[in-house]
Scaffold this active site. Sequence first.
Site, PDB file in Angstrom:
ATOM      1  N   TYR A 107      47.091  27.856  50.046  1.00 28.18           N
ATOM      2  CA  TYR A 107      48.389  28.165  49.434  1.00 28.18           C
ATOM      3  C   TYR A 107      49.248  26.912  49.338  1.00 28.18           C
ATOM      4  O   TYR A 107      49.972  26.721  48.368  1.00 28.18           O
ATOM      5  CB  TYR A 107      49.106  29.265  50.228  1.00 28.18           C
ATOM      6  CG  TYR A 107      48.445  30.607  50.069  1.00 28.18           C
ATOM      7  CD1 TYR A 107      48.691  31.406  48.962  1.00 28.18           C
ATOM      8  CD2 TYR A 107      47.539  31.070  51.022  1.00 28.18           C
ATOM      9  CE1 TYR A 107      48.068  32.628  48.804  1.00 28.18           C
ATOM     10  CE2 TYR A 107      46.903  32.296  50.877  1.00 28.18           C
ATOM     11  CZ  TYR A 107      47.175  33.061  49.767  1.00 28.18           C
ATOM     12  OH  TYR A 107      46.551  34.274  49.612  1.00 28.18           O
ATOM     13  N   ASN A 130      49.745  38.385  40.272  1.00 26.69           N
ATOM     14  CA  ASN A 130      48.844  38.096  39.171  1.00 26.69           C
ATOM     15  C   ASN A 130      48.255  39.400  38.628  1.00 26.69           C
ATOM     16  O   ASN A 130      47.554  40.098  39.348  1.00 26.69           O
ATOM     17  CB  ASN A 130      47.734  37.164  39.684  1.00 26.69           C
ATOM     18  CG  ASN A 130      46.568  37.046  38.750  1.00 26.69           C
ATOM     19  OD1 ASN A 130      46.686  37.227  37.554  1.00 26.69           O
ATOM     20  ND2 ASN A 130      45.414  36.739  39.305  1.00 26.69           N
ATOM     21  N   CYS A 138      42.843  34.428  41.570  1.00 20.72           N
ATOM     22  CA  CYS A 138      43.630  34.443  42.803  1.00 20.72           C
ATOM     23  C   CYS A 138      42.746  34.553  44.046  1.00 20.72           C
ATOM     24  O   CYS A 138      43.158  34.163  45.136  1.00 20.72           O
ATOM     25  CB  CYS A 138      44.668  35.557  42.772  1.00 20.72           C
ATOM     26  SG  CYS A 138      44.026  37.166  42.317  1.00 20.72           S
ATOM     27  N   HIS A 139      41.519  35.024  43.876  1.00 22.84           N
ATOM     28  CA  HIS A 139      40.600  35.125  45.015  1.00 22.84           C
ATOM     29  C   HIS A 139      40.159  33.757  45.530  1.00 22.84           C
ATOM     30  O   HIS A 139      39.635  33.655  46.624  1.00 22.84           O
ATOM     31  CB  HIS A 139      39.375  35.973  44.641  1.00 22.84           C
ATOM     32  CG  HIS A 139      38.538  35.393  43.552  1.00 22.84           C
ATOM     33  ND1 HIS A 139      38.857  35.538  42.218  1.00 22.84           N
ATOM     34  CD2 HIS A 139      37.404  34.661  43.595  1.00 22.84           C
ATOM     35  CE1 HIS A 139      37.945  34.917  41.490  1.00 22.84           C
ATOM     36  NE2 HIS A 139      37.050  34.378  42.308  1.00 22.84           N
ATOM     37  N   GLU A 165      30.337  32.930  43.542  1.00 24.40           N
ATOM     38  CA  GLU A 165      30.656  31.687  42.845  1.00 24.40           C
ATOM     39  C   GLU A 165      30.131  30.450  43.566  1.00 24.40           C
ATOM     40  O   GLU A 165      30.259  29.342  43.072  1.00 24.40           O
ATOM     41  CB  GLU A 165      32.175  31.566  42.672  1.00 24.40           C
ATOM     42  CG  GLU A 165      32.757  32.631  41.771  1.00 24.40           C
ATOM     43  CD  GLU A 165      34.270  32.566  41.684  1.00 24.40           C
ATOM     44  OE1 GLU A 165      34.897  31.742  42.386  1.00 24.40           O
ATOM     45  OE2 GLU A 165      34.840  33.341  40.904  1.00 24.40           O
TER      46      GLU A 165
END
Length: 186
Positions: A107, A130, A138-139, A165
């Site tokens: 963050y 979001n 956002c993950h 990912e």
Amino acid sequence: MTETLTLDRIATPVGEVLLVTDTDGAVRALDFVGYEPRMMRLLGRHAPGATLVPGRAPEAVRGAVERYFAGEAGALDRLVVKTAGTVFQTAVWAALRAIPAGETRSYGQLAAAVGSPKAVRAAGLANGQNPVALIVPCHRVIGANGTLTGYAGGLERKRWLLAHEGAAVQTPSRNRRLAGLSVSST
């Protein structure tokens, strides 16, 4: 004139995805079925007065979501999104889209990326507002110590998405000790 938006539903390995598009094919909202009330609340802020009708998203958009879940981590990168938010929120969402698949940011790093390094909490709040999950990733935001932190879709889903990912995520050292994964010699 009332704007008409299309709501499509796509099965994925981590639950059904709700995909909302406009007549131009821009993504207006994306969330998981268990979080439909949250999505509808955010959509109401970003597209007030819009009419939502069931239907199929444009093939280019739907196909990108399907390719993402089939293993093509960058499939969502070029999708057009249309949201309404404050200047700060839209800056945070743009910074989120700049985080490559397989990478994470804290963050604090997110706040610094929008030129407000002391606005860590505000960046977190914007992240949580979001309306376009996955596409505005956002993950990919984690705690400063490298551990998973809150995610509107749930931490298990966040863990799955990051692993999908290829991102490495740490377990908090306290939890590693509790799980017997490390031994202290004190």
